[in-house]
Structure formats: structure tokens, C-alpha cells
Design a protein around this motif. Structure first.
Motif, PDB file in Angstrom:
ATOM      1  N   UNK A 302       0.803  -1.212   0.000  1.00 44.93           N
ATOM      2  CA  UNK A 302       0.000   0.000   0.000  1.00 44.93           C
ATOM      3  C   UNK A 302       0.836   1.263   0.000  1.00 44.93           C
ATOM      4  N   UNK A 303       0.320   2.304  -0.675  1.00 41.78           N
ATOM      5  CA  UNK A 303       0.959   3.621  -0.677  1.00 41.78           C
ATOM      6  C   UNK A 303       0.612   4.375   0.604  1.00 41.78           C
ATOM      7  N   UNK A 304       1.542   5.169   1.148  1.00 45.63           N
ATOM      8  CA  UNK A 304       1.179   6.077   2.233  1.00 45.63           C
ATOM      9  C   UNK A 304       0.073   7.019   1.762  1.00 45.63           C
ATOM     10  N   UNK A 305      -0.819   7.466   2.648  1.00 48.48           N
ATOM     11  CA  UNK A 305      -1.984   8.254   2.236  1.00 48.48           C
ATOM     12  C   UNK A 305      -1.659   9.490   1.400  1.00 48.48           C
ATOM     13  N   UNK A 306      -0.682  10.286   1.838  1.00 41.06           N
ATOM     14  CA  UNK A 306      -0.385  11.524   1.116  1.00 41.06           C
ATOM     15  C   UNK A 306       0.178  11.221  -0.272  1.00 41.06           C
ATOM     16  N   UNK A 307       1.020  10.190  -0.375  1.00 40.16           N
ATOM     17  CA  UNK A 307       1.560   9.801  -1.671  1.00 40.16           C
ATOM     18  C   UNK A 307       0.445   9.308  -2.584  1.00 40.16           C
ATOM     19  N   UNK A 308      -0.488   8.551  -2.025  1.00 40.84           N
ATOM     20  CA  UNK A 308      -1.622   8.069  -2.818  1.00 40.84           C
ATOM     21  C   UNK A 308      -2.421   9.233  -3.391  1.00 40.84           C
ATOM     22  N   UNK A 309      -2.641  10.259  -2.576  1.00 39.49           N
ATOM     23  CA  UNK A 309      -3.390  11.426  -3.063  1.00 39.49           C
ATOM     24  C   UNK A 309      -2.636  12.151  -4.173  1.00 39.49           C
ATOM     25  N   UNK A 310      -1.303  12.215  -4.068  1.00 34.42           N
ATOM     26  CA  UNK A 310      -0.519  12.852  -5.132  1.00 34.42           C
ATOM     27  C   UNK A 310      -0.598  12.052  -6.429  1.00 34.42           C
ATOM     28  N   UNK A 311      -0.499  10.729  -6.309  1.00 32.26           N
ATOM     29  CA  UNK A 311      -0.571   9.899  -7.514  1.00 32.26           C
ATOM     30  C   UNK A 311      -1.943  10.025  -8.166  1.00 32.26           C
ATOM     31  N   UNK A 312      -2.988  10.051  -7.349  1.00 32.37           N
ATOM     32  CA  UNK A 312      -4.328  10.176  -7.897  1.00 32.37           C
ATOM     33  C   UNK A 312      -4.557  11.555  -8.512  1.00 32.37           C
ATOM     34  N   UNK A 313      -3.921  12.582  -7.961  1.00 30.28           N
ATOM     35  CA  UNK A 313      -4.006  13.911  -8.566  1.00 30.28           C
ATOM     36  C   UNK A 313      -3.419  13.883  -9.973  1.00 30.28           C
ATOM     37  N   UNK A 314      -2.299  13.196 -10.128  1.00 31.65           N
ATOM     38  CA  UNK A 314      -1.685  13.063 -11.447  1.00 31.65           C
ATOM     39  C   UNK A 314      -2.616  12.317 -12.398  1.00 31.65           C
ATOM     40  N   UNK A 315      -3.221  11.236 -11.936  1.00 31.86           N
ATOM     41  CA  UNK A 315      -4.121  10.444 -12.780  1.00 31.86           C
ATOM     42  C   UNK A 315      -5.418  11.190 -13.095  1.00 31.86           C
ATOM     43  N   UNK A 316      -5.831  12.095 -12.186  1.00 28.49           N
ATOM     44  CA  UNK A 316      -7.130  12.757 -12.368  1.00 28.49           C
ATOM     45  C   UNK A 316      -7.166  13.631 -13.607  1.00 28.49           C
ATOM     46  N   UNK A 317      -6.000  13.936 -14.169  1.00 27.39           N
ATOM     47  CA  UNK A 317      -5.965  14.711 -15.415  1.00 27.39           C
ATOM     48  C   UNK A 317      -6.576  13.923 -16.565  1.00 27.39           C
ATOM     49  N   UNK A 318      -6.692  12.609 -16.376  1.00 22.07           N
ATOM     50  CA  UNK A 318      -7.236  11.764 -17.436  1.00 22.07           C
ATOM     51  C   UNK A 318      -8.365  10.855 -16.953  1.00 22.07           C
ATOM     52  N   UNK A 319      -8.237  10.314 -15.760  1.00 20.58           N
ATOM     53  CA  UNK A 319      -9.035   9.152 -15.394  1.00 20.58           C
ATOM     54  C   UNK A 319     -10.156   9.421 -14.389  1.00 20.58           C
ATOM     55  N   UNK A 320     -10.126  10.573 -13.739  1.00 18.27           N
ATOM     56  CA  UNK A 320     -11.178  10.943 -12.798  1.00 18.27           C
ATOM     57  C   UNK A 320     -11.655  12.356 -13.116  1.00 18.27           C
ATOM     58  N   UNK A 321     -12.811  12.701 -12.590  1.00 19.97           N
ATOM     59  CA  UNK A 321     -13.262  14.089 -12.650  1.00 19.97           C
ATOM     60  C   UNK A 321     -12.416  14.911 -11.686  1.00 19.97           C
ATOM     61  N   UNK A 322     -11.701  15.912 -12.198  1.00 20.26           N
ATOM     62  CA  UNK A 322     -10.835  16.709 -11.331  1.00 20.26           C
ATOM     63  C   UNK A 322     -11.637  17.461 -10.283  1.00 20.26           C
ATOM     64  N   UNK A 323     -12.864  17.882 -10.636  1.00 22.29           N
ATOM     65  CA  UNK A 323     -13.699  18.595  -9.668  1.00 22.29           C
ATOM     66  C   UNK A 323     -14.092  17.680  -8.513  1.00 22.29           C
TER      67      UNK A 323
END
Length: 420
Positions: A302-323
Motif C-alpha cells: 500500500x501507498x502512504x496516504x499523502x503519496x496516494x493522493x498525489x498519484x491520484x491527482x496526477x491520474x485525475x488529469x485523465x481518469x477521474x473528474x478533477x472537480x
């Protein structure tokens, strides 16, 4: 140098350091027989086309070992940018959600209702494995009890889902997704009945896995092509099981049926794109990925929580709704409970509870002198008290790896036994 490039710039002769696609299917990513694993040299145009076809949008290359892209940002530059963006997502406006009772009081009741939910989920999933129909009323009762706790104090129940244990992933993932979705919905101002229906969907979103052969579901190694296709069918099975459940709400079914869809259309089972995905399906996708990539599995660290949020922020440019992703960050905090952080003055502390006046200034339990490595007598520090005094050094500089410092964050939380 490690650099990030868009996949359209990938060429034969590049050394891929990281294919950057854990968002694809975090529940079984390390077992996907077709998943690309780095580091490796991409040698042919056919390999390039295969990477593009896999739905990867961006990846990291090592320019010391292969072809360079001169204008591409370095990995260090990307990380600094993501860190700044994540901090910008922190909403410093006061949190409007009322808290009828202090977290210290509600945590005991929250632990009780979560334990009851875990037992219930275990029973329901076992019944589903045996082909029995889901009885909705006990699920709604359990979710309503969780909602009651959340309306008294939303931090208590959420904190119990943010702290991860290594056992019973299948059961606890279902409960955690339900809890985080409910908290997510409440923060967005939805009414109680809608929150309950979404919570039911979260609790039952993976029920279709009970139709997956146990040898595939619990296989520690890589799946075969055929096994992976069977694993992915769990979403279709979940929808079918819930569609046959008397009294199920439509929003509950959206959560179960769409939690593996992705905003750019790269998800499954239908490959829905953008607003073709129901809002609750989009929210479920975010929560499901976050819980999966922060959890330890036999095949995944598992990723540490803050690192997970950073990785998901990077992915959100394509894979999630940024809002929606921004709203989720404001829900869990950019330094979720249990995160080990480094303060500017060199001290290390475990985040023990949020400050909703400022997500950048939580309450931390200071435990280590990060400059000398000396263990300290734990001391609670409310960083809000130093917000106007940056010279004190009592503000967060970044997050730390708990394994490096041999720290179990649970040991330093109030009512630590409730998190075990």
C-alpha cells in the motif's frame, strides 16, 4: 534522468522507468497478465502501439538508459508541481459541517457500528457466494447507524477507515468504500436518504466477487488472460445481484456497476466516458482506487496516504473528474489521519485529527526528532496555533515513510486500540 512524457511521445528505444498505470485496476493490477511492468526497454513500434492500446496516458522514462525527450519535465519537477497543486486543493475556508459531539466521544460508537458493519458484510458476501438473495433491510440498518454516527461527528467513523490493517481486505474494503463514500456525499451537502443509498452501494459494490472462483479471487500470483477476464466480470455480477435485490435504490446500483469506469473511457465493463458515468459512479471510482492503493495485499504494498493522493491527482488529469477529486481531497484531508509528516523544524509527527479551519494545519502527535533520529515523548501539537507564526517551524514540510522510521501510526492515535 527520470522524465514524464505523454504516451504519444513514446518511441522505440526508450527505457520506461514506470508505466504509471496503477489507476487501471488497483484491486488486481499486479496480477494483470497484460499489464506493462517497468523498468524495461521498449524496442519496437509494435510495443509502443501495445502501450497506447492499454490506455496509458503518461509514463516515466529514464533518459540515461534510452532515447530522451528534451522538453519533458523531470520526475522531481513533476513531484514538486503535484505537491503544490495538492496544497492548493486544501480548502482553508471553515468547514460548515456541524459536529454535535467531540471526536473523542464519538470514536467509541463509530468503532462499534463499523465492527457491526464488517460482520454483516461478511455474512452477506458468504450468502452471495452460496447463491442466496441479498436481504436489504439489515444493510440499510447498518448504513443508517453509520450515517447517524457521521452526522454526530464525521471525523470519527472516517478516521477508522483511513487507518489500514493488513487482514480481511475483501470485507473491510467494502466497509471502507461505504464509509468514505458516505463522508464524501455528506461533505457535498447531500441529504441523509441519498447518503444512505450511496453507502449501501459502497458496502455491496464488490458483491459480484463472490461469483468469482476462489482460486482466482485469492490467487497471489499473476492471473492468466482467461482468469483476468473472469475477475473483471465481478462488476457485471454485482449489478445483476443488486438488480435482483428487492428495494435496492438506483444510486446504489450506479455505485456497484460503475466503480471501474474511468473518465477518459478507459475503464470497464462498458467503457463509459465523462458524464456518461453517473456522478455516484465517478465518486465510487475515486474512493475505490484510494482505498485499494493504500491497502497492503499479498501482491501489493500500500501507498502512504499523502503519496496516494498525489498519484491520484496526477491520474485525475485523465481518469477521474478533477472537480470531484478535489472534493474528495477536502473530505479526507491532504494529510489524512495516520500520515507521518515532517515539520519545517525537523520534528516528525503522526496526524491524529484534522483541523477543518485549515487542512494544511492538522493536529499532530510529535514523536521523533527527524534530525537526530531520537524518539521523543509523544506530544500533541495543534498546528493551527502556529499558523500565524511560520518562524516557529511548526508547519508541514512533507510526508515521511513509516517503514523507514519503523513507526506504526496507530500507536500514537487517541484510543489506539479502536483502530486495531
Amino acid at each position: 534522468m527520470i522524465k514524464r512524457i505523454p504516451v504519444r511521445q513514446l518511441r522505440a528505444g526508450m527505457w520506461v522507468h514506470d508505466f504509471n498505470h496503477d489507476w487501471k485496476d488497483p484491486c488486481c493490477q499486479d496480477r494483470d497478465p497484460n499489464a506493462f511492468r517497468g523498468p524495461k526497454m521498449v524496442r519496437t513500434d509494435e510495443e509502443v502501439e501495445a502501450v497506447i492500446a492499454h490506455g496509458i496516458a503518461e509514463l516515466y522514462i529514464d533518459t540515461a538508459r534510452g532515447v530522451d525527450v528534451e522538453e519533458a519535465p523531470s520526475a522531481a519537477e513533476v513531484q514538486r508541481m503535484l505537491e503544490a497543486q495538492l496544497r492548493d486543493l486544501a480548502d482553508d475556508d471553515p468547514d460548515e459541517m456541524e459536529r454535535e459531539v467531540p471526536m473523542e466521544r464519538e470514536i467509541h460508537q463509530a468503532a462499534k457500528v463499523k465492527a457491526q458493519a464488517r460482520t454483516l458484510v461478511g455474512s452477506i458476501l458468504e450468502d452471495a457466494r452460496l447463491g442466496k438473495q441479498v436481504t436489504l433491510s439489515p444493510v440499510k440498518d447498518a448504513v443508517r447507524n453509520m450515517a447517524d454516527s457521521m452526522f454526530r461527528n464525521p471525523d470519527a467513523l472516517l478516521s477508522l477507515s483511513l487507518i489500514k490493517q493488513k487482514d480481511e481486505y475483501t470485507f473491510m474494503h467494502s466497509v471502507n468504500v461505504g464509509v468514505m463514500l458516505m463522508s464524501f456525499c455528506r461533505m457535498m451537502g447531500m441529504d441523509e436518504e441519498e447518503i444512505i443509498n450511496v453507502g449501501v452501494g459502497g458496502m455491496l459494490h464488490d458483491i459480484g466477487k463472490m461469483r468469482t472462483p476462489e482460486g482466482i479471487l485469492n490467487k497471489a500470483g499473476k492471473l492468466t488472460d482467461e482468469e483476468f477476464l473472469i475477475m473483471k466480470k465481478h462488476v457485471t455480477f454485482s449489478r445483476k445481484i443488486l438488480s435482483e435485490t428487492p428495494g435496492i435504490a438506483e444510486v446504489s446500483m450506479h455505485v456497484a456497476a460503475q466503480h471501474h469506469e474511468r473518465y477518459d473511457g478507459s475503464g470497464y465493463p462498458q467503457g463509459l466516458k465523462g458524464d456518461q458515468i453517473n456522478t455516484f459512479g465517478q465518486m465510487a471510482a475515486i474512493v475505490d482506487v484510494y482505498d485499494a492503493i493504500t491497502s497492503d495485499r499479498c501482491y501489493h504494498k500500500g501507498n502512504p496516504p499523502h503519496l496516494a493522493l498525489k498519484r491520484m491527482l496526477e491520474w485525475s488529469r485523465h481518469h477521474f473528474s478533477i472537480e470531484l477529486y478535489q472534493k474528495f481531497v477536502q473530505c479526507v484531508g491532504i494529510y489524512p489521519i495516520g500520515t507521518l509528516v515532517r515539520l519545517e523544524n525537523g520534528l516528525l509527527g503522526v496526524v491524529s485529527r484534522p483541523n477543518h479551519e485549515s487542512l494544511l494545519h492538522p493536529v499532530v502527535m510529535v514523536i521523533i526528532n527527524g534530525k537526530t533520529g531520537q524518539k521523543l515523548v509523544p506530544k500533541e501539537v495543534n498546528l493551527m496555533a502556529y499558523k500565524s507564526d511560520p518562524a516557529s517551524g511548526y508547519y508541514i514540510k512533507g510526508h515521511e515513510d513509516v517503514t523507514r522510521w519503523q513507526v506504526n501510526p496507530i500507536d500514537f492515535l487517541p484510543n489506539a486500540k479502536l483502530y486495531e
